[in-house]
Design an enzyme around this catalytic site. Sequence first.
Site, PDB file in Angstrom:
ATOM      1  N   SER A  38       0.836  -1.199   0.000  1.00 40.49           N
ATOM      2  CA  SER A  38       0.000   0.000   0.000  1.00 40.49           C
ATOM      3  C   SER A  38       0.876   1.256   0.000  1.00 40.49           C
ATOM      4  CB  SER A  38      -0.969  -0.046   1.186  1.00 40.49           C
ATOM      5  OG  SER A  38      -2.003   0.901   1.046  1.00 40.49           O
ATOM      6  N   ASP A 163      -5.591  -3.200  -2.740  1.00 44.05           N
ATOM      7  CA  ASP A 163      -4.637  -2.847  -1.692  1.00 44.05           C
ATOM      8  C   ASP A 163      -4.017  -4.065  -1.000  1.00 44.05           C
ATOM      9  OD1 ASP A 163      -3.750  -1.970   1.078  1.00 44.05           O
ATOM     10  OD2 ASP A 163      -4.325  -0.049   0.222  1.00 44.05           O
TER      11      ASP A 163
END
Length: 281
Positions: A38, A163
Site C-alpha cells: 500500500s 490494496d
Amino acid sequence: MTVAFVLGGGGVRGAVEIGMLRALLESGIRPDLVVGTSIGAINGALVASEPTPAVIERLLDAWTSPEANAVYGDSLFAQFTRLVKTKTHLNSPAPLRHLLERSLGADTTFEDLAVRLRVVAASIERAAEHVFESGPLIEAILASASVPGLLPPTRIGDEHFIDGGIVNSIPIEQAVEVGATTVYVLQVGRIETPLVAPQSAVDTARVAFEIARRHRYARDVATLPEGVALHVLPSGGGLDGDDSLMSYRRMDTVHRRIDAAYEASRAFLAERGLGAERGDS
C-alpha cells in the site's frame, strides 16, 4: 547479513515512514531488500531507487506535491458523482499515477532499482496475496495501493488487484522468505495501540478491522525464524482525529508525523546501538 526494510500500509499515516527512513539512513543503515504494501509500496519504491539520505527530499517532494493532495482531494460532491457513475470508487487513480510517474519514471522496472524491491497486492480473482518483484514498476505499485472503495482495482493482464494491506499490512514474511536476517519494520502506529473489548457499534467495527489487519503481523512475529533480528521502529504516536472516517484526507498532518517519527526512531536506534557507526551495517 541481509538487511530488509519492511514498510507497512496505512494511508496518510504512512508519512511516519519518511521520518523512520531518515533516522535509518542517517544512522548509516542501508537496505539490501525493501518490501512494501500500500503506501509502504510507494515509499518503499522510492527508497529502493535511491537508498541514501538524499531520497528524503524526493519523498518530501512527492508527499507535498499537488498530485499528492489531489489523490483524495476531490470535493465530496465530485467523489459522490464518481461513485454514482462507477458504482465502485470515490476517487480517480490518475493523480496517483501521475505522482508515481513523476517520482519514479513512467517506464521504470523493478530491475532498474538500486536494491531489490518486493511489492504486495491482493488478487481479486485468486483471493490471494500476490508479490510483484519484476517487470513494470508503476502498475505494481498502483495495484498495491488500490484502496477498496477509494480507488478502482488495478488490472494487470487478466487479473484485478486491490490494496496489499487487505492480505498483508506489514509483510515481514516476504522479507524473511528471501533471506533477510535483519528486518527493520516501518509501521504507521496502529500496532502500538492495545486493543480492548468494544463498547459500542463503532468500536466493534474498528476492533474487527484492526484484528483483521494485525493477525498476520502477530503470526509473523511469533514464528520468526531463529537468527533473524527484528526491529520495530516507533511511529512517534498518533494524532487527534486519526480514528475519524475522514482522516485519510488530512494531508496537513504530514510534517508533524514525519518529525515525530524521526525523533522517536533516532532515539530508538541510539538506545539499541544500531547503525553503521556503531558497528551495524
